[in-house]
Design a protein around this motif. Structure first.
Motif: not given
Length: 473
Positions: A65-81
């Protein structure tokens, strides 16, 4: 040709060995999670002090579940903020920077500092003076200057006639910090004190006392306690290094290196730190997974905030709807009083307060009362608003709960008239009465809905046979 084939075979063999030694435990959204990564997280979060310890299978589901949340965050491009990049860089650098400085480099800086100090001290050496100090302002009148000068001379004369310097210092010196220790100061090097003080002090031999010396801050009578040359580096080395470590010398040296790389124009400071972190991770799995933990944890926090925590806390309509749908789940262990306990100067204001808020939503009472009765510096009423339980307010206990009647209410002489207004509740009437509980329950509901949606969105494969080998190989 044979050499090329041989190299390829060796590389393939190395990859095969690595895969066998660190097999994949699960795949989430096409991204492999190795056994070593899973073990790092599992062992870190299931120590002896953890209350809700999980077995491997339970933890595997949580980690997926934790890794799915990471995937969702990456899909939302939160790592580009920019905010994420800056925060992650701070965490990462805290781990990486100390590894960029060697003990030899710290020792070299200590040696440089020693050499600079030795050059500054020169042949004059170090002195350990004590002093009796009489303060004199630079704005002192001629008469004030005469009085202080005369007093300083009298003290010096007393010392010349056999008075004990330390005892006299404790009685008359205006440097109270040193006076308690007989006036003794720290070791002094050239150019550390007023020139007038330095010149007079360095002219003394051990045991000698100076005449009163006028410096910009006042009069000093100086006793030379001791003199010495700076000790060899080897004797001071450990102390210098320890002091440098406390001052963050390793990080300072590392940042100088980063600035040098960036100044060459080959890569930015951020690019260099990323490469450095990757290099460390290649040889240190603990470091690799710690940095990854920072990275993924920040992403999960941000996306969870958006989907669950902050969303629930700010969704007033959602909270209200949740409460209405689950009203039977919320109770009070004992009655509450939802209202105000207030104190006024004039009896007429008792009814005026009630008329002012009657029919208004409870959340608006405070602002309306403030603007009506206390709009400026003249305060007509003192008000406590809230959801009171027995024991919260002596006034409410008396007038509403009819308890503690034998304990008098303390009267405010400026606001001698006490009153209450509101309603007694046996159970919550809306979500604001049990807001924290409703928010927590609503967050749990949103979390469950979100996780269900993530399971529909992302493919997860857990390899049970490999999972059985966790901490067993």
């Amino acid at each position: 040709m044979k050499k090329t084939v041989l190299c390829a075979a060796l590389c393939l063999s190395a990859l095969t060995v690595k895969a066998q030694s660190d097999p994949v435990v699960m795949t989430v959204n096409g991204v492999d999670v190795t056994r070593s990564e899973f073990e790092y997280s599992f062992n870190k979060n299931n120590t002896d002090g953890v209350i809700d310890k999980k077995n491997v299978d339970e933890y595997a589901d949580l980690y997926a579940v934790y890794k799915m949340k990471v995937a969702a965050a990456l899909d939302a491009k939160l790592d580009t903020l920019t905010s994420f990049k800056n925060e992650f860089a701070t965490y990462r650098d805290q781990q990486v920077l100390p590894t960029m400085t060697t003990d030899e480099e710290v020792l070299s800086e200590a040696r440089k500092a020693y050499d600079r100090a030795k050059e500054q001290i020169g042949p004059k050496g170090l002195i350990l003076p004590a002093h009796i100090f009489l303060r004199l302002s630079t704005k002192a009148t001629a008469e004030e200057q005469r009085v202080v000068a005369q007093r300083a001379d009298s003290i010096w004369q007393a010392i010349q006639q056999g008075a004990d310097f330390a005892e006299l210092c404790k009685k008359v010196s205006q440097d109270r910090r040193s006076a308690a220790n007989g006036g003794q100061l720290a070791w002094i090097a050239p150019n550390q004190v007023f020139p007038e003080f330095e010149e007079a002090a360095y002219a003394l031999q051990t045991g000698e006392v100076s005449r009163p010396v006028l410096a910009p801050d006042g009069y000093h009578i100086i006793l030379m306690k001791d003199r010495k040359q700076l000790e060899p580096f080897e004797e001071l080395k450990d102390n210098i290094v320890r002091s440098f470590e406390q001052q963050g010398i390793r990080e300072a040296i590392a940042r100088q290196k980063i600035q040098s790389v960036a100044a060459c124009g080959q890569m930015t400071a951020e690019q260099y730190m990323t490469r450095r972190a990757d290099s460390l991770g290649a040889v240190d799995t603990e470091m690799k997974y710690l940095i990854q933990e920072y990275h993924d944890g920040l992403l999960v926090y941000e996306i969870s905030n958006r989907h669950v925590w902050e969303k629930a806390a700010k969704d007033e309509a959602g909270l209200d709807a949740w409460f209405r749908a689950h009203k039977k789940d919320y109770t009070f262990s004992e009655p509450r009083f939802k209202g105000i306990a207030y104190h006024v100067k004039d009896q007429a204001d008792v009814k005026a307060v009630k008329r002012c808020v009657k029919g208004l939503p409870f959340g608006q009472w405070a602002d309306v009362l403030r603007s009506t009765f206390n709009p400026d510096s003249i305060i007509r009423i003192r008000v406590e608003q809230g959801l009171f339980k027995p024991g919260d307010s002596r006034l409410v206990d008396h007038k509403i709960f009819r308890t503690a009647l034998d304990q008098p209410i303390e009267v405010n002489k400026d606001y001698p008239i006490d009153a209450v207004y509101g309603k007694k509740l046996k159970k919550p009437e809306d979500y604001t009465d049990v807001r924290s509980q409703v928010v927590e329950d609503y967050q749990q509901a949103l979390e469950q809905q979100w996780v269900a949606a993530l399971r529909q969105r992302y493919d997860v494969k857990i390899y049970k046979d490999t999972l059985k080998t966790v901490n067993q190989h």
